[in-house]
Structures are given as structure tokens and as C-alpha cells.
Design a protein around this motif. Structure first.
Motif, PDB file in Angstrom:
ATOM      1  N   PHE A  34       0.840  -1.184   0.000  1.00 54.49           N
ATOM      2  CA  PHE A  34       0.000   0.000   0.000  1.00 54.49           C
ATOM      3  C   PHE A  34       0.880   1.240   0.000  1.00 54.49           C
ATOM      4  CE2 PHE A  34      -2.507  -3.307   1.931  1.00 54.49           C
ATOM      5  CZ  PHE A  34      -3.778  -3.119   1.399  1.00 54.49           C
ATOM      6  N   LEU A  35       0.493   2.241  -0.795  1.00 52.25           N
ATOM      7  CA  LEU A  35       1.123   3.544  -0.747  1.00 52.25           C
ATOM      8  C   LEU A  35       0.314   4.375   0.233  1.00 52.25           C
ATOM      9  CD1 LEU A  35       3.189   5.629  -1.801  1.00 52.25           C
ATOM     10  CD2 LEU A  35       1.479   6.264  -3.530  1.00 52.25           C
ATOM     11  N   LEU A  36       0.903   4.645   1.391  1.00 53.23           N
ATOM     12  CA  LEU A  36       0.247   5.467   2.403  1.00 53.23           C
ATOM     13  C   LEU A  36       0.570   6.923   2.083  1.00 53.23           C
ATOM     14  CD1 LEU A  36       1.290   3.354   5.530  1.00 53.23           C
ATOM     15  CD2 LEU A  36      -0.718   3.068   4.079  1.00 53.23           C
ATOM     16  N   THR A  59      -2.967  -4.136   9.226  1.00 53.36           N
ATOM     17  CA  THR A  59      -4.286  -3.497   9.159  1.00 53.36           C
ATOM     18  C   THR A  59      -4.380  -2.395  10.207  1.00 53.36           C
ATOM     19  OG1 THR A  59      -5.298  -5.511   8.319  1.00 53.36           O
ATOM     20  CG2 THR A  59      -6.780  -3.902   9.319  1.00 53.36           C
ATOM     21  N   SER A  60      -3.816  -2.612  11.373  1.00 49.45           N
ATOM     22  CA  SER A  60      -3.816  -1.582  12.416  1.00 49.45           C
ATOM     23  C   SER A  60      -3.090  -0.332  11.933  1.00 49.45           C
ATOM     24  CB  SER A  60      -3.135  -2.100  13.688  1.00 49.45           C
ATOM     25  OG  SER A  60      -3.853  -3.177  14.234  1.00 49.45           O
ATOM     26  N   ILE A  61      -1.975  -0.524  11.259  1.00 52.92           N
ATOM     27  CA  ILE A  61      -1.204   0.618  10.757  1.00 52.92           C
ATOM     28  C   ILE A  61      -1.971   1.327   9.653  1.00 52.92           C
ATOM     29  CG2 ILE A  61       0.893   1.282   9.510  1.00 52.92           C
ATOM     30  CD1 ILE A  61       2.250  -1.135  11.008  1.00 52.92           C
ATOM     31  N   ARG A  62      -2.404   0.569   8.670  1.00 59.62           N
ATOM     32  CA  ARG A  62      -3.056   1.162   7.497  1.00 59.62           C
ATOM     33  C   ARG A  62      -4.371   1.835   7.855  1.00 59.62           C
ATOM     34  NH1 ARG A  62      -6.463  -1.675   4.115  1.00 59.62           N
ATOM     35  NH2 ARG A  62      -5.658  -3.623   4.956  1.00 59.62           N
ATOM     36  N   LYS A  63      -5.250   1.134   8.556  1.00 60.70           N
ATOM     37  CA  LYS A  63      -6.569   1.689   8.870  1.00 60.70           C
ATOM     38  C   LYS A  63      -6.561   2.537  10.131  1.00 60.70           C
ATOM     39  CE  LYS A  63      -9.371  -1.769   6.530  1.00 60.70           C
ATOM     40  NZ  LYS A  63     -10.427  -2.782   6.679  1.00 60.70           N
ATOM     41  N   GLY A  64      -5.659   2.219  11.055  1.00 63.71           N
ATOM     42  CA  GLY A  64      -5.621   2.960  12.313  1.00 63.71           C
ATOM     43  C   GLY A  64      -4.922   4.298  12.214  1.00 63.71           C
ATOM     44  N   ALA A  65      -3.760   4.339  11.582  1.00 57.01           N
ATOM     45  CA  ALA A  65      -2.986   5.575  11.503  1.00 57.01           C
ATOM     46  C   ALA A  65      -3.273   6.367  10.234  1.00 57.01           C
ATOM     47  CB  ALA A  65      -1.496   5.263  11.606  1.00 57.01           C
ATOM     48  N   TRP A  66      -3.466   5.675   9.123  1.00 60.36           N
ATOM     49  CA  TRP A  66      -3.668   6.381   7.847  1.00 60.36           C
ATOM     50  C   TRP A  66      -5.140   6.451   7.449  1.00 60.36           C
ATOM     51  CZ3 TRP A  66       1.250   5.084   8.932  1.00 60.36           C
ATOM     52  CH2 TRP A  66       2.244   5.949   8.499  1.00 60.36           C
ATOM     53  N   LYS A  67      -6.003   5.852   8.249  1.00 61.71           N
ATOM     54  CA  LYS A  67      -7.447   5.829   7.981  1.00 61.71           C
ATOM     55  C   LYS A  67      -7.699   5.336   6.554  1.00 61.71           C
ATOM     56  CE  LYS A  67      -8.000   7.880  12.012  1.00 61.71           C
ATOM     57  NZ  LYS A  67      -7.201   7.182  12.946  1.00 61.71           N
ATOM     58  N   GLY A  77       8.184  11.494  10.960  1.00 64.13           N
ATOM     59  CA  GLY A  77       7.795  12.765  11.560  1.00 64.13           C
ATOM     60  C   GLY A  77       6.331  12.818  11.954  1.00 64.13           C
ATOM     61  N   GLN A  78       5.762  11.680  12.318  1.00 64.18           N
ATOM     62  CA  GLN A  78       4.345  11.572  12.672  1.00 64.18           C
ATOM     63  C   GLN A  78       4.167  11.321  14.158  1.00 64.18           C
ATOM     64  OE1 GLN A  78       1.567  11.822  10.330  1.00 64.18           O
ATOM     65  NE2 GLN A  78       3.341  12.843   9.443  1.00 64.18           N
ATOM     66  N   LYS A  79       3.010  11.701  14.648  1.00 67.06           N
ATOM     67  CA  LYS A  79       2.665  11.460  16.055  1.00 67.06           C
ATOM     68  C   LYS A  79       1.412  10.588  16.174  1.00 67.06           C
ATOM     69  CE  LYS A  79       5.619  14.511  17.935  1.00 67.06           C
ATOM     70  NZ  LYS A  79       6.937  14.005  17.761  1.00 67.06           N
ATOM     71  N   ASN A  80       0.975   9.993  15.076  1.00 69.99           N
ATOM     72  CA  ASN A  80      -0.263   9.203  15.077  1.00 69.99           C
ATOM     73  C   ASN A  80      -0.195   8.038  16.052  1.00 69.99           C
ATOM     74  OD1 ASN A  80      -0.837  10.863  12.952  1.00 69.99           O
ATOM     75  ND2 ASN A  80      -0.865   9.276  11.394  1.00 69.99           N
ATOM     76  N   GLU A  81      -1.285   7.826  16.781  1.00 71.66           N
ATOM     77  CA  GLU A  81      -1.438   6.632  17.601  1.00 71.66           C
ATOM     78  C   GLU A  81      -1.956   5.512  16.707  1.00 71.66           C
ATOM     79  OE1 GLU A  81      -0.863   5.830  20.915  1.00 71.66           O
ATOM     80  OE2 GLU A  81       0.275   7.711  20.864  1.00 71.66           O
ATOM     81  N   VAL A  82      -1.517   4.306  16.965  1.00 74.35           N
ATOM     82  CA  VAL A  82      -1.940   3.168  16.158  1.00 74.35           C
ATOM     83  C   VAL A  82      -2.666   2.171  17.062  1.00 74.35           C
ATOM     84  CG1 VAL A  82      -1.176   1.282  14.669  1.00 74.35           C
ATOM     85  CG2 VAL A  82      -0.002   3.485  14.576  1.00 74.35           C
TER      86      VAL A  82
END
Length: 194
Positions: free
Chosen positions: A4-6, A22-30, A152-157
Motif C-alpha cells: 500500500f502507498l500510504l 491493518t492496524s497501521i493502514r486503517k488505524g494511523a492512515w485511515k 515525523g508523525q505522532k499518530n497513535e496506532v
């Protein structure tokens, strides 16, 4: 599994099934991603940071078995065939080891989906060799934080689609261990799992 290209920031997730992708893709990148692309990384994506996660091969296998026979916690989309709940670990492993069953983007049957989720992580189809960073499921939070810091992200996963199971060695006996150890030989050798 698939690549996937996020977006925002642009990077490539090499998503190997049952390793937290799936947690990374849908959780952090929606929903801000492109893909899936199966079995290769498009040339125009290769300039971006590429990362993947891996998992102990036997733990990953048991997690896949539980997902295919019990469903994943919190996953309303997962549809199990009616006879899936009767699939023993031995029957599941027979499907995993059956090289006549396809695992690539052509997959459509229940057995083909099982193969897709359980081929060795080091199989060329998974594109792991293309990764700039490889994290471990066993240190998921720490390694996800490393990826986020690099980007450089602060997203929670949040951890999504978990399967509840005890240690793999309570499901895999000596006979299964021998056949699976051979099947996952390169995963053990190159990923450093005991």
C-alpha cells in the motif's frame, strides 16, 4: 500479502498478513492510501520509505488459524464459511502446506485465502526484501513508534483485528512442528526467530 502507498506522509507499507498491518493502514492512515498491489512494489513507489512488520512464524500461523475458525475480535466484516469452525489445526496446516493451492491475487476460495495469509513472510511474493525497516509484531508499539518518528508523525496506532489465543506451542505438537519448521525455514533463518 499486499503493498500500500500510504499518504501524508508518503511511504509504502509492505503488509504481511497477521503482523499488524491493518492496524497501521486503517488505524494511523485511515483511508488515505492507495492499493493493494500484489507481489511487487510499483516502480514509482520505490522512492518512498518502505516498511514491514514480521512475527514469529508459528504464532502467526496460530493467529491465522484462529482468525479463520473463530473470526477476529472487533471485525464485523469478516465472514466465515459455515464449516470453518470445524477446521482443526491439523486440517488447517494441510491447507497451508498444499503447494497446489494458489495464494496470490487470484485467490477467491476459503483455502486460497488461508494460503495467502500463511505463506512464509520471506516468500518473494511478500516483497519483504524491499523494506527499508522491518519491525516485529512482538515489539509492535515500540517499532511502530520508530516508524512514526522516522516519518515525523505522532499518530497513535490502535491494535485492530486481534485474535485471542494462547501460546503457539499449546496448539502445535511435535509432528506439526517438524513439517512447519521446514515450511517456514527461511523465516526462522532470516528473521532471527528461535
Amino acid at each position: 500479502m499486499s503493498n500500500f502507498l500510504l499518504r501524508n506522509p508518503h511511504c509504502v507499507l509492505i503488509h504481511i498478513p497477521k503482523t499488524g498491518g491493518t492496524s497501521i493502514r486503517k488505524g494511523a492512515w485511515k483511508k488515505d492510501y492507495e492499493g493493494p498491489v500484489f507481489g511487487h512494489i510499483p516502480e514509482e513507489w520505490k522512492k518512498h520509505f518502505k516498511f514491514a512488520f514480521v512475527r514469529h512464524p508459528f504464532d502467526r500461523l496460530v493467529s491465522a488459524w484462529k482468525m479463520f475458525t473463530e473470526g477476529a475480535v472487533g471485525d464485523d466484516e469478516w465472514q466465515l464459511p459455515l464449516d470453518a469452525r470445524r477446521l482443526t489445526i491439523e486440517e488447517f496446516v494441510d491447507i497451508v502446506l498444499d503447494d497446489s493451492i494458489v495464494f496470490d491475487e487470484r485467490r477467491s476460495s476459503f483455502e486460497e485465502r488461508i494460503r495467502h495469509h500463511t505463506i512464509p513472510q520471506t516468500h518473494p511474493f511478500n516483497c519483504l526484501q524491499e523494506a527499508d525497516f522491518v519491525g516485529r509484531y512482538e515489539s509492535f508499539k515500540t517499532d511502530v513508534d520508530k516508524v512514526m518518528n522516522m516519518l515525523g508523525q505522532k499518530n497513535e496506532v490502535p491494535h485492530m483485528h486481534r485474535t485471542a489465543h494462547v501460546q503457539w506451542n499449546s496448539h502445535i505438537d511435535d509432528v506439526l512442528h517438524r513439517s512447519l519448521r521446514d515450511f517456514y525455514r527461511d523465516d526462522f533463518l532470516f528473521l532471527g526467530y528461535d
